[in-house]
Design an enzyme around this catalytic site. Structure first.
Site, PDB file in Angstrom:
ATOM      1  N   HIS A   1     145.069  45.989 104.157  1.00  0.00           N
ATOM      2  CA  HIS A   1     145.283  44.580 104.553  1.00  0.00           C
ATOM      3  C   HIS A   1     144.278  44.155 105.623  1.00  0.00           C
ATOM      4  CE1 HIS A   1     148.652  42.874 102.435  1.00  0.00           C
ATOM      5  NE2 HIS A   1     149.454  43.890 102.711  1.00  0.00           N
TER       6      HIS A   1
ATOM      7  N   HIS B   1     148.233  51.315 102.794  1.00  0.00           N
ATOM      8  CA  HIS B   1     148.445  49.943 102.333  1.00  0.00           C
ATOM      9  C   HIS B   1     148.123  48.950 103.466  1.00  0.00           C
ATOM     10  CE1 HIS B   1     151.064  46.943  99.992  1.00  0.00           C
ATOM     11  NE2 HIS B   1     150.870  46.342 101.159  1.00  0.00           N
TER      12      HIS B   1
ATOM     13  N   CYS C   1     154.362  44.530  97.838  1.00  0.00           N
ATOM     14  CA  CYS C   1     153.739  43.991  99.039  1.00  0.00           C
ATOM     15  C   CYS C   1     154.547  42.778  99.488  1.00  0.00           C
ATOM     16  CB  CYS C   1     152.298  43.585  98.711  1.00  0.00           C
ATOM     17  SG  CYS C   1     151.432  42.814 100.089  1.00  0.00           S
ATOM     18  N   LEU C   2     154.789  42.670 100.790  1.00  0.00           N
ATOM     19  CA  LEU C   2     155.561  41.525 101.303  1.00  0.00           C
ATOM     20  C   LEU C   2     154.833  40.202 101.064  1.00  0.00           C
ATOM     21  CD1 LEU C   2     156.839  42.981 104.714  1.00  0.00           C
ATOM     22  CD2 LEU C   2     158.158  42.685 102.604  1.00  0.00           C
TER      23      LEU C   2
HETATM   24 ZN   LIG Z   1     151.129  44.341 101.653  1.00  0.00          ZN
END
Ligand SMILES: [Zn+2]
Length: 186
Positions: free
Chosen positions: A157, A153, A111-112
């Protein structure tokens, strides 16, 4: 190209690596509270929305991401940018899953917003994603493989759900021990 959930793993030259770091610095990092908020629907399809989409697409690309949700840049609204296929970039506003396959698969995801962590996550292998684009037009995407995984994903968020909530208890424990701030006594 090797994709781990939201993050593309690739070798970068020094200049490109510097730009990746600058982009990551503009993306909220765990445990930022914005990452835990449930986003509200977008109501206005205006120039502000379109410039937000353009900024998020640039950040996603520079950060070597395959997707980026508005909550990750501190905007608590229901939209994300993503790749619906190779070399394609799109935005989806007020997204919903219209259909999902019964079949699921487990793969490591990054995940960033949670750098340095890869955990196994189970996802549907195929989904139909519906919503609107940044112009307000209805859109529909049939996604599979990494593109279906990345979209699920990003949807998480928008509800404040992170990969560490979706993984096994063991992987979660290990990830949290990496993420816990180190206490420095002086
Ligand atoms: Zn993420």
């Amino acid at each position: 190209m090797d994709v781990d959930g939201q993050v593309i793993e690739e070798q970068l030259d020094p200049e490109r690596e510097a730009r990746r770091r600058l982009a990551l610095a503009q993306i909220r990092q765990y445990p930022d509270v914005a990452l835990r908020m449930k986003a509200r629907p977008v109501e206005e399809f205006d120039d502000d929305l379109r410039s937000l989409v353009a900024r998020m697409q640039r950040l996603m690309k520079e950060a070597s991401g395959i997707g980026l949700a508005a909550t990750q840049v501190g905007i608590i609204r229901r939209l994300f940018v993503f790749q619906p296929g190779e070399d394609e970039v799109a935005a989806i506003v007020n997204p919903e899953v219209a259909e999902r396959s019964d079949e699921t698969s487990v793969a490591d995801e990054g995940c960033l917003s949670i750098q340095g962590v890869l955990v196994p996550v189970e996802r549907s292998t195929e989904i139909t994603l519906v919503g609107r684009n940044e112009e307000g037009e209805e859109v529909r995407y049939e996604l599979d493989d990494i593109y279906a995984r990345a979209a699920q994903h990003e949807l998480d968020h928008l509800d404040g759900v992170l990969i560490i909530d979706r993984t096994t208890p063991e992987a979660r424990r290990e990830a949290l021990s990496l993420l816990r701030p180190r206490i420095v006594l002086t």
